[in-house]
Design an enzyme around this catalytic site. Structure first.
Site, PDB file in Angstrom:
ATOM      1  N   PRO A  84       0.745  -1.165   0.095  1.00  0.00           N
ATOM      2  CA  PRO A  84       0.093   0.128   0.011  1.00  0.00           C
ATOM      3  C   PRO A  84       0.787   1.299   0.048  1.00  0.00           C
ATOM      4  O   PRO A  84       1.873   1.037   0.650  1.00  0.00           O
ATOM      5  CB  PRO A  84      -0.917  -0.199   1.354  1.00  0.00           C
ATOM      6  N   GLY A  88       3.995   3.954   5.199  1.00  0.00           N
ATOM      7  CA  GLY A  88       5.164   3.777   5.932  1.00  0.00           C
ATOM      8  C   GLY A  88       5.904   2.568   5.579  1.00  0.00           C
ATOM      9  O   GLY A  88       6.715   2.008   6.586  1.00  0.00           O
ATOM     10  N   LEU A  89       5.726   1.718   4.640  1.00  0.00           N
ATOM     11  CA  LEU A  89       6.267   0.350   4.227  1.00  0.00           C
ATOM     12  C   LEU A  89       7.156   0.413   3.137  1.00  0.00           C
ATOM     13  O   LEU A  89       7.382  -0.638   2.840  1.00  0.00           O
ATOM     14  CB  LEU A  89       4.996  -0.741   4.195  1.00  0.00           C
ATOM     15  N   GLY A  90       7.574   1.700   2.737  1.00  0.00           N
ATOM     16  CA  GLY A  90       8.441   1.896   1.693  1.00  0.00           C
ATOM     17  C   GLY A  90       8.453   1.381   0.509  1.00  0.00           C
ATOM     18  O   GLY A  90       8.954   1.041  -0.301  1.00  0.00           O
ATOM     19  N   SER A  91       6.928   1.853  -0.102  1.00  0.00           N
ATOM     20  CA  SER A  91       6.565   1.688  -1.264  1.00  0.00           C
ATOM     21  C   SER A  91       7.473   2.579  -2.153  1.00  0.00           C
ATOM     22  O   SER A  91       7.475   1.844  -3.305  1.00  0.00           O
ATOM     23  CB  SER A  91       5.046   1.801  -1.414  1.00  0.00           C
ATOM     24  N   ALA A  94      10.698   1.117  -3.032  1.00  0.00           N
ATOM     25  CA  ALA A  94      10.438  -0.209  -3.659  1.00  0.00           C
ATOM     26  C   ALA A  94      10.421   0.123  -5.264  1.00  0.00           C
ATOM     27  O   ALA A  94      10.876  -0.536  -6.012  1.00  0.00           O
ATOM     28  CB  ALA A  94       9.570  -1.069  -3.255  1.00  0.00           C
ATOM     29  N   ASP A 136      15.344   3.488   3.660  1.00  0.00           N
ATOM     30  CA  ASP A 136      14.180   2.609   2.872  1.00  0.00           C
ATOM     31  C   ASP A 136      14.961   2.264   1.425  1.00  0.00           C
ATOM     32  O   ASP A 136      14.726   0.963   1.149  1.00  0.00           O
ATOM     33  CB  ASP A 136      13.038   3.472   2.398  1.00  0.00           C
TER      34      ASP A 136
HETATM   35  O1  PMV Z   1       8.837   6.690   3.832  1.00  0.00           O
HETATM   36  P1  PMV Z   1       8.599   6.003   4.812  1.00  0.00           P
HETATM   37  O2  PMV Z   1       7.363   6.088   5.751  1.00  0.00           O
HETATM   38  O3  PMV Z   1       9.158   4.543   4.759  1.00  0.00           O
HETATM   39  O4  PMV Z   1       9.548   6.374   6.097  1.00  0.00           O
HETATM   40  C1  PMV Z   1      10.965   7.116   6.162  1.00  0.00           C
HETATM   41  C2  PMV Z   1      11.749   7.344   7.000  1.00  0.00           C
HETATM   42  C3  PMV Z   1      12.042   8.818   7.505  1.00  0.00           C
HETATM   43  O5  PMV Z   1      13.033   8.383   8.460  1.00  0.00           O
HETATM   44  C4  PMV Z   1      10.652   9.327   8.173  1.00  0.00           C
HETATM   45  C5  PMV Z   1      12.476   9.496   6.336  1.00  0.00           C
HETATM   46  C6  PMV Z   1      13.927   9.094   5.730  1.00  0.00           C
HETATM   47  O6  PMV Z   1      14.063   9.462   4.541  1.00  0.00           O
HETATM   48  O7  PMV Z   1      14.592   8.385   6.414  1.00  0.00           O
END
Ligand code: PMV
Length: 314
Positions: A84, A88-91, A94, A136
């Protein structure tokens, strides 16, 4: 036809603080984004994504990947993803990694992992207005567990330097962990949340202290993982959630989900950028956690971790 796929990730500890040079720990999830790049006939010039012409404002990560590789149309891209978006899962990482892999393969170029990780990081920087860490993107490219740090340590994968900040990316052995992911149903936009933290850190005197504390928790997390000490790791996750709350990236919904997961967990926290997105719970009672979250109308799943990073098929 060239194809590539890359996994999403969860951040166990250190999100946001990692943007300021603190360490972070992430692990790749067996939820993947797949991209196929096929040279299209002259009858259809330009670039299409899933059959639609690529618009000026659509798919920013894809457009950046096209720019980075110098790929030209006619080209038909197909994207399909288990991940999704804005969860916050790095879509987006990826998508960047898989698109770069597919475009390089389509050009007959080798997709070297350090190179793709660097290009994907630059895409993240460009789409997050210069504020991003390579967490990520490196986790998506390398798979498995990754430790991001401001100093070099064992298991070094590669390092990046931008604007006077340096990140050393390491392979981190992660013992088998059971994590439940709960989707809040709110969209958490990474760029917005990173900007929110930047404003908070500038304004509030204790902001930077919270960032440092989140870094300290991630350092302790490395030791807890090495010792396979899940109780300690869970406590560190609980404390990290509090720190992230102080930085202003939690929401009442995320707080509620974390509270819901905790009675059956070693620990629970929001993961990734926050403002919505997902929570993770470290547990040995995944069914109970999933049930409790679902009772709060929160889609929840037991995360499968993977050591498979970017995979390219020319
Ligand atoms: O984009 P997300 O929700 O997977 O998380 C990014 C992680 C952060 O530390 C908030 C931003 C980053 O670039 O490291």
């Amino acid at each position: 036809v060239a194809e590539a796929s890359a996994p999403g990730k969860v951040i166990l500890l250190g999100e946001h603080a990692v943007v300021y040079g603190e360490p972070a720990i992430a692990v790749a999830l067996e939820l993947r984004t797949r991209v196929r790049a096929e040279p299209a006939g002259e009858a259809r010039p330009g670039i299409t994504v899933n059959g639609e012409p690529l618009q000026e404002k659509g798919f920013p990560h894809v457009r950046q990947a096209l720019r980075a590789t110098g790929a030209q149309g006619p080209l038909a891209l197909r994207i399909d993803s288990d991940l999704p978006s804005s969860a916050g899962l790095g879509s987006s990482a990826a998508l960047s990694a898989a698109t770069l892999g597919a475009l390089l393969a389509a050009q007959g170029r080798e997709a070297r992992l350090p190179e793709v990780a660097r290009m994907a990081f630059d895409i993240e920087l460009a789409t997050q207005e210069g504020r991003a860490s390579p967490t990520d993107t490196t986790t998506s490219v390398a798979g498995g567990g990754v430790l991001v740090d401001s100093v070099e340590g064992p298991g070094l994968l590669w390092q990046f330097e931008r604007d006077g900040k340096r990140w050393w990316l390491h392979r981190l052995e992660v013992p088998s962990l059971t994590l439940v992911v709960g989707l809040s149903g709110q969209r958490g936009r990474t760029g917005e949340q990173v900007a929110r933290v930047a404003a908070h850190v500038l304004r509030a005197p204790q902001g930077m202290a919270t960032v440092r504390e989140l870094g300290e928790l991630a350092r302790s997390g490395v030791k807890a993982l090495r010792d396979r000490d899940l109780a300690t790791l869970g406590q560190l996750m609980d404390r990290a959630h509090e720190g992230l709350r102080h930085l202003g990236v939690s929401t009442p919904r995320l707080d509620e989900l974390v509270r819901t997961a905790r009675p059956h967990s070693y620990g629970a926290k929001l993961t990734g950028a926050g403002g919505g997105g997902s929570v993770i719970a470290l547990t040995d009672q995944p069914d109970e956690v999933v049930r409790a979250l679902r009772a709060k109308e929160c889609p929840a799943l037991v995360a499968r971790l993977t050591t498979r990073g970017l995979e390219v098929r020319p």
